[in-house]
Design a protein around this motif. Structure first.
Motif, PDB file in Angstrom:
ATOM      1  N   UNK A  56       0.845  -1.199   0.000  1.00 36.11           N
ATOM      2  CA  UNK A  56       0.000   0.000   0.000  1.00 36.11           C
ATOM      3  C   UNK A  56       0.877   1.244   0.000  1.00 36.11           C
ATOM      4  N   UNK A  57       1.898   1.251   0.841  1.00 33.24           N
ATOM      5  CA  UNK A  57       2.801   2.400   0.930  1.00 33.24           C
ATOM      6  C   UNK A  57       3.555   2.616  -0.376  1.00 33.24           C
ATOM      7  N   UNK A  58       4.059   1.552  -0.959  1.00 36.58           N
ATOM      8  CA  UNK A  58       4.806   1.666  -2.214  1.00 36.58           C
ATOM      9  C   UNK A  58       3.927   2.188  -3.338  1.00 36.58           C
ATOM     10  N   UNK A  59       2.711   1.687  -3.429  1.00 29.91           N
ATOM     11  CA  UNK A  59       1.788   2.151  -4.483  1.00 29.91           C
ATOM     12  C   UNK A  59       1.375   3.600  -4.254  1.00 29.91           C
ATOM     13  N   UNK A  60       1.122   3.973  -3.005  1.00 29.03           N
ATOM     14  CA  UNK A  60       0.751   5.360  -2.705  1.00 29.03           C
ATOM     15  C   UNK A  60       1.896   6.307  -3.048  1.00 29.03           C
ATOM     16  N   UNK A  61       3.117   5.911  -2.723  1.00 23.58           N
ATOM     17  CA  UNK A  61       4.279   6.742  -3.033  1.00 23.58           C
ATOM     18  C   UNK A  61       4.479   6.877  -4.542  1.00 23.58           C
ATOM     19  N   UNK A  62       4.350   5.773  -5.265  1.00 20.98           N
ATOM     20  CA  UNK A  62       4.517   5.822  -6.723  1.00 20.98           C
ATOM     21  C   UNK A  62       3.454   6.713  -7.361  1.00 20.98           C
ATOM     22  N   UNK A  63       2.207   6.559  -6.933  1.00 23.51           N
ATOM     23  CA  UNK A  63       1.131   7.386  -7.486  1.00 23.51           C
ATOM     24  C   UNK A  63       1.344   8.856  -7.133  1.00 23.51           C
ATOM     25  N   UNK A  64       1.787   9.123  -5.906  1.00 23.81           N
ATOM     26  CA  UNK A  64       2.032  10.505  -5.479  1.00 23.81           C
ATOM     27  C   UNK A  64       3.127  11.155  -6.316  1.00 23.81           C
ATOM     28  N   UNK A  65       4.229  10.441  -6.524  1.00 25.68           N
ATOM     29  CA  UNK A  65       5.323  11.010  -7.311  1.00 25.68           C
ATOM     30  C   UNK A  65       4.916  11.233  -8.761  1.00 25.68           C
ATOM     31  N   UNK A  66       4.096  10.357  -9.290  1.00 22.39           N
ATOM     32  CA  UNK A  66       3.591  10.559 -10.656  1.00 22.39           C
ATOM     33  C   UNK A  66       2.658  11.762 -10.705  1.00 22.39           C
ATOM     34  N   UNK A  67       1.784  11.906  -9.703  1.00 22.67           N
ATOM     35  CA  UNK A  67       0.839  13.027  -9.666  1.00 22.67           C
ATOM     36  C   UNK A  67       1.558  14.359  -9.483  1.00 22.67           C
ATOM     37  N   UNK A  68       2.653  14.341  -8.729  1.00 22.00           N
ATOM     38  CA  UNK A  68       3.436  15.564  -8.509  1.00 22.00           C
ATOM     39  C   UNK A  68       4.453  15.813  -9.616  1.00 22.00           C
TER      40      UNK A  68
END
Length: 97
Positions: A74-86
């Motif tokens: 969950x943490x890895x996916x949230x971080x990946x999505x966040x970095x893509x969104x930013x």
């Protein structure tokens, strides 16, 4: 930090979670779809919220489709999505881990 684009990370395979992040206005709002939400929903939302907060995101709409992912996934996916969104994928936020 401000979300620049809608982004997604993860799959709908067993033991994974698909997280989609888009711009929001009222804090971090999470729409969780999980067969184990009654047991682990609060923990899944906490991991997502903590990860996004650590990346500097204060406002976001999150759609999470869980298929039995562990907290580390969950943490890895949230971080990946966040970095893509930013749009900061070229500057990994290793300190979030």
């Amino acid at each position: 930090m401000e979300i620049k684009t809608t982004a997604m990370a993860g799959t709908l395979e067993s033991s994974d979670i698909q997280i989609t992040i888009s711009a929001g206005q009222d804090g971090i709002q999470i729409d969780l779809d999980s067969s184990v939400a009654s047991l682990y929903g609060d923990q899944i939302k906490k991991v997502i919220t903590d990860t996004l907060t650590a990346t500097g995101i204060e406002n976001a709409n999150v759609k999470a489709v869980d298929k039995g992912a562990l907290d580390c996934v969950v943490k890895a996916r949230a971080l990946a999505a966040a970095q893509r969104a930013l749009e900061t994928t070229d500057q990994p936020a290793w300190e979030v881990f």
